[in-house]
Write a protein that holds these residues in place. Sequence first.
Motif, mmCIF file in Angstrom:
data_model
loop_
_atom_site.group_PDB
_atom_site.id
_atom_site.type_symbol
_atom_site.label_atom_id
_atom_site.label_comp_id
_atom_site.label_asym_id
_atom_site.label_seq_id
_atom_site.Cartn_x
_atom_site.Cartn_y
_atom_site.Cartn_z
ATOM 1 N N MET A 27 0.848 -1.182 0.000
ATOM 2 C CA MET A 27 0.000 0.000 0.000
ATOM 3 C C MET A 27 0.892 1.243 0.000
ATOM 4 N N ARG A 28 0.456 2.261 -0.707
ATOM 5 C CA ARG A 28 1.255 3.487 -0.801
ATOM 6 C C ARG A 28 0.922 4.419 0.362
ATOM 7 N N VAL A 29 1.337 4.005 1.523
ATOM 8 C CA VAL A 29 1.132 4.809 2.730
ATOM 9 C C VAL A 29 2.392 4.725 3.585
ATOM 10 N N ASP A 30 2.719 5.822 4.240
ATOM 11 C CA ASP A 30 3.852 5.850 5.161
ATOM 12 C C ASP A 30 3.306 5.501 6.536
ATOM 13 N N ALA A 31 3.188 4.212 6.800
ATOM 14 C CA ALA A 31 2.454 3.748 7.971
ATOM 15 C C ALA A 31 3.363 3.361 9.129
ATOM 16 N N GLY A 32 2.834 3.575 10.327
ATOM 17 C CA GLY A 32 3.506 3.135 11.546
ATOM 18 C C GLY A 32 2.467 2.627 12.521
ATOM 19 N N ILE A 33 2.865 1.716 13.384
ATOM 20 C CA ILE A 33 1.925 1.134 14.348
ATOM 21 C C ILE A 33 2.292 1.516 15.774
ATOM 22 N N LEU A 34 1.253 1.615 16.603
ATOM 23 C CA LEU A 34 1.439 1.707 18.040
ATOM 24 C C LEU A 34 1.227 0.311 18.597
ATOM 25 N N VAL A 35 2.257 -0.278 19.146
ATOM 26 C CA VAL A 35 2.186 -1.654 19.622
ATOM 27 C C VAL A 35 1.542 -1.712 20.999
ATOM 28 N N LYS A 36 0.550 -2.572 21.126
ATOM 29 C CA LYS A 36 -0.115 -2.797 22.410
ATOM 30 C C LYS A 36 0.503 -3.975 23.149
ATOM 31 N N ASP A 37 0.788 -5.037 22.389
ATOM 32 C CA ASP A 37 1.328 -6.260 22.987
ATOM 33 C C ASP A 37 2.040 -7.031 21.886
ATOM 34 N N GLN A 38 3.109 -7.745 22.231
ATOM 35 C CA GLN A 38 3.797 -8.531 21.216
ATOM 36 C C GLN A 38 4.584 -9.662 21.857
ATOM 37 N N SER A 39 4.879 -10.656 21.019
ATOM 38 C CA SER A 39 5.707 -11.782 21.422
ATOM 39 C C SER A 39 6.573 -12.137 20.220
ATOM 40 N N THR A 40 7.299 -13.220 20.313
ATOM 41 C CA THR A 40 8.101 -13.646 19.164
ATOM 42 C C THR A 40 7.221 -14.122 18.010
#
Length: 239
Positions: free
Chosen positions: A47-60
Amino acid sequence: MKKIAFCLCILSLASCGVQRIPLNELDTLEPVTLYETTSDYLNKKPMRVDAGILVKDQSTQHITIKGIFNRKTGEKIDKAISAWAMEYRDNNYFNLGYSTDLNHWNSYVKFDIEGKYSAVIIDDNSPYVLKTTSNSYGGGIAGSLIAESLKWNKNWKDKNGDKKKILFIDTQDISPKKLNRNASSHGDYLTRKQFEKLMEETNTSLSEEKIKDIEFEKVIEIIEAANKTKSEAEINAQL
C-alpha cells in the motif's frame, strides 16, 4: 433534555473527528509495510502509505496493535486495519482478521512457512491470542465448516508427543470481499480436505489409519514439498 442533547451532539462530533496521535509522539510509531490483499502480498505491491503502528502487545510470534497511523501527520489510517499482511522488522505477519478459527482484528501472527501454502505453527508456548477466537460458532453451513476444521486433527502430535496446531493458508484460494475483509485468502486450522489436496499434489499415499496417526513433522514436510512442487512447476512453465 437540551443539556443531554447538547452532550450527545458533542460526543457525536468527537467520534466523527479525525483520530491522530500528538506530533511529539510520532517517533513512538514503529514503521511497517502493508499489503492490502493476498495478491498484493505475493506480488510485493505494498500500500502506498507511510504507515507506523502503536504496539499494544507482542511476542516472538505475534503483534497486537492500538492502531495504524501516518508517520508524518499522526493521522489514523482507517483502511489500513483491513490489510491482509504486514511486514514489521523484516518479518511478515498475517492479519488474524482473516481467520475464523482465530478471529482477532488488530492482531497479526508471524508466518512460519511462506509460499503458495503458508502456515503458522501454534503450541502450548504460543501467546493467548493464538489460542482463542472472538467468534462464537453458530449453525448452518458456515458453522459446519468451522466445526470440521476444529474437530479434524486440530492437534497434531510431534515426535516428542507434544501437541501443535497448524493455521493454514492456501494463497490461491481467494474469498470475495466481505465486510472488513478484502478479496483475499483466509487462514484457519488445516482441514482434512486441504490435507488430502496436499497429498495429491506431492504424490503422497497414506492409508486411512496412517492419515489419522500422522506426526506433525510429516505434515510440515508435505506442506513444504507442495510449495516446492508448485515453485518448480512455475519455473518450468516460464522456460
